[in-house]
Design an enzyme around this catalytic site. Structure first.
Site, mmCIF file in Angstrom:
data_model
loop_
_atom_site.group_PDB
_atom_site.id
_atom_site.type_symbol
_atom_site.label_atom_id
_atom_site.label_comp_id
_atom_site.label_asym_id
_atom_site.label_seq_id
_atom_site.Cartn_x
_atom_site.Cartn_y
_atom_site.Cartn_z
ATOM 1 N N CYS A 1 -5.790 3.631 -11.418
ATOM 2 C CA CYS A 1 -6.453 4.628 -10.349
ATOM 3 C C CYS A 1 -6.905 6.037 -10.689
ATOM 4 O O CYS A 1 -7.823 6.348 -10.378
ATOM 5 C CB CYS A 1 -5.266 4.842 -9.311
ATOM 6 S SG CYS A 1 -5.083 3.361 -8.143
ATOM 7 N N CYS B 1 -8.729 -2.267 -3.438
ATOM 8 C CA CYS B 1 -9.515 -3.202 -4.953
ATOM 9 C C CYS B 1 -8.882 -4.690 -4.656
ATOM 10 O O CYS B 1 -7.903 -4.818 -4.295
ATOM 11 C CB CYS B 1 -9.055 -2.648 -6.040
ATOM 12 S SG CYS B 1 -9.737 -1.143 -6.570
ATOM 13 N N CYS C 1 -3.003 6.232 -3.841
ATOM 14 C CA CYS C 1 -3.770 5.952 -5.360
ATOM 15 C C CYS C 1 -3.912 7.510 -5.900
ATOM 16 O O CYS C 1 -4.606 7.626 -7.175
ATOM 17 C CB CYS C 1 -5.196 5.495 -5.013
ATOM 18 S SG CYS C 1 -5.862 6.236 -3.559
#
Ligand code: SF4
Length: 258
Positions: free
Chosen positions: A126, A208, A234
């Protein structure tokens, strides 16, 4: 767009006045957006990953300031449905989405850090694919607009409608910070706002492909993010204590500043 200078703002670099923060808590989301566009002109942009909340912000902005700036951090690992939605947004709202990418392509990341880094060290992944590109993008701006809500995660529970972002050093505007998920969906349906079709397939929160799954009945809406890890963020919206100044002129609301 007007190119506003820092000296015209009702904040001092490094702080947002407590008075302004308090006043903004009573503003509508549209008022917060109008304030941001008026104060920062082309030095403010909406950041979105095109979840339901982000779509609300985009739709509201389009009604206030049609040539608003919109950017996303494209990890290159997004769902096809998300890329399809991005095309729809550009068509419907007449904007060009600015895309911030990692310095490493997925192939370069694999060569440097090994295969499937997200399964071994999602924080590093991330950082490489989200946090660093975001930091670079925010370096172009004086303020950013997000669609976070306080009740999404513990890390977001203290977010203010307007605050100084101590992590990235600029003003952060969270117009729907006090909204519920129900309010978000009511707005979407009332205004016929496009949204990611994965929301209809039990994906309340979409990131994602590698780190998002559908949620099961009764699970927390963010349970599908980073399954198997304690991670819930994240790293883009971690709130740190911000300095305040004793000054504000929160009353000035104006039309689109461009
Ligand atoms: S969400 Fe997963 S794949 Fe995407 S950047 Fe973070 S760790 Fe990597």
């Amino acid at each position: 767009m007007k190119d506003h200078k820092r000296t015209s703002f009702e904040y001092v670099k490094g702080a947002v006045s407590e008075e302004l923060q308090r006043a903004a808590e009573h503003w509508t989301p549209q008022h917060a957006l109008s304030w941001a566009f008026e104060k920062f002109g082309n030095r403010v942009a909406i950041s979105s990953a095109f979840g339901a909340e982000g779509m609300v912000i985009i739709d509201m902005a389009s009604r206030i300031c049609p040539d608003f700036r919109l950017f996303t951090v494209d990890t290159e690992f997004l769902f096809p449905e998300t890329y399809k939605l991005m095309d729809r947004i550009e068509e419907r709202y007449g904007v060009t989405i600015e895309r911030a990418y990692s310095l490493l392509s997925p192939e370069e990341q694999e060569r440097t850090h090994g295969d499937a880094l997200w399964t071994r060290d999602p924080d590093l992944c991330c950082n490489l694919r989200k946090v660093e590109p975001l930091r670079r993008k925010l370096g172009e701006l004086d303020a950013w607009i997000t669609s976070i809500r306080r009740d999404q995660t513990a890390a977001r529970s203290d977010a203010r409608r307007i605050e100084w972002d101590t992590k990235f050093n600029l003003v952060k505007i969270n117009p729907i910070v006090d909204w519920t998920s129900k309010q978000v969906w009511r707005y979407i349906h009332d205004h016929d706002v496009p949204y990611n079709e994965l929301h209809n397939q039990d994906y309340p929160s979409i990131g994602c492909t590698h780190c998002t799954r559908a949620v099961r009945p009764g699970e927390d809406p963010r349970a599908g993010r980073w399954p198997g890890f304690a991670k819930t963020e994240c790293g883009l919206h971690v709130i740190e204590p911000a300095p305040v100044i004793a000054e504000a002129t929160a009353s000035d609301i104006a039309e689109c500043g461009v």
